[in-house]
Design an enzyme around this catalytic site. Structure first.
Site, PDB file in Angstrom:
ATOM      1  N   CYS A 109       0.667  -1.147  -0.137  1.00 21.26           N
ATOM      2  CA  CYS A 109       0.064  -0.020   0.155  1.00 21.26           C
ATOM      3  C   CYS A 109       0.933   1.139  -0.025  1.00 21.26           C
ATOM      4  O   CYS A 109       1.832   1.400   0.800  1.00 21.26           O
ATOM      5  CB  CYS A 109      -1.030   0.091   1.425  1.00 21.26           C
ATOM      6  N   CYS A 188      -6.438  -9.431  -3.102  1.00 24.05           N
ATOM      7  CA  CYS A 188      -5.216  -9.669  -4.096  1.00 24.05           C
ATOM      8  C   CYS A 188      -4.577 -10.929  -3.952  1.00 24.05           C
ATOM      9  O   CYS A 188      -3.732 -11.254  -4.679  1.00 24.05           O
ATOM     10  CB  CYS A 188      -4.229  -8.328  -3.849  1.00 24.05           C
TER      11      CYS A 188
END
Length: 206
Positions: A109, A188
């Site tokens: 992230c 993911c």
């Protein structure tokens, strides 16, 4: 291969705590690296393994990555907006450890500022954004199966699971809840759809 054993870096941050809880609830065997184990929740879902150390110390990272099948990176600086290399240094150590241990999937992230016009970054966020850029470059050059998650403003709205994911920084809104962001990071791990891509999760909350 179904991923079961994962390491989460940044598990005691805002998004990290909900990602950790969701991962444990989803049945993952989670290892975390934390500087201070007292910042982990005292009740509720717990990580299977806790390594106390620093992401800037290669040996601590190596110990955390050993035996894993995938890695989630949610490194941040909290409210400290001063110049930093914590995220890029940490990511470099994570990539090195992953290669050493044959782990090839990482979901990391950073921020939507990497997808938007660089001149529009608020000056107070420039130093942190610069380190996000360094971090992203390390991932791009890693040769690993990486997913770059670049969220907009991270809010506190409840989990919906109904967010939109685009690859270009344009979406229905400029907000994603920390719970939906954690949900997407874990999603993911179950698909190759986003490998090698920059992803922008967002949702129009009521």
């Amino acid at each position: 291969m179904t991923v079961k054993k994962i390491a989460i870096f940044g598990a005691t941050g805002r998004t990290g705590l909900t990602t950790l809880a969701q991962a444990v609830q989803a049945g993952y065997e989670v290892t975390v690296l934390v500087r201070d184990s007292s910042r982990l929740p005292s009740e509720g879902p717990q990580p299977a393994h806790v390594v106390v150390g620093d992401v800037r110390q290669a040996a601590d990272v190596d110990k955390t990555v050993a035996g894993q099948e995938a890695v989630i990176v949610l490194l941040g600086t909290g409210n400290d907006l001063s110049p930093t290399t914590v995220m890029s240094e940490g990511t470099r150590n994570i990539v090195t450890a992953m290669k050493a241990h044959g782990v090839d999937k990482v979901v990391a992230c950073t921020s939507a500022f990497l997808l938007w016009d660089p001149t529009k970054v608020p000056p107070r966020l420039q130093d942190v954004t610069d380190d996000h850029i360094r971090m992203h470059k390390i991932l791009q050059e890693s040769g690993l199966k990486y997913v770059a998650v670049m969220p907009p403003h991270i809010g506190d709205q409840p989990l919906t699971g109904a967010y939109t994911v685009t690859l270009d920084g344009r979406g229905p809104s400029r907000v994603i809840s920390k719970h939906d962001l954690g949900h997407f990071m874990l999603r993911c791990l179950t698909t190759n759809e986003y490998d090698g891509h920059t992803t922008y999760p967002s949702h129009q909350y009521d």
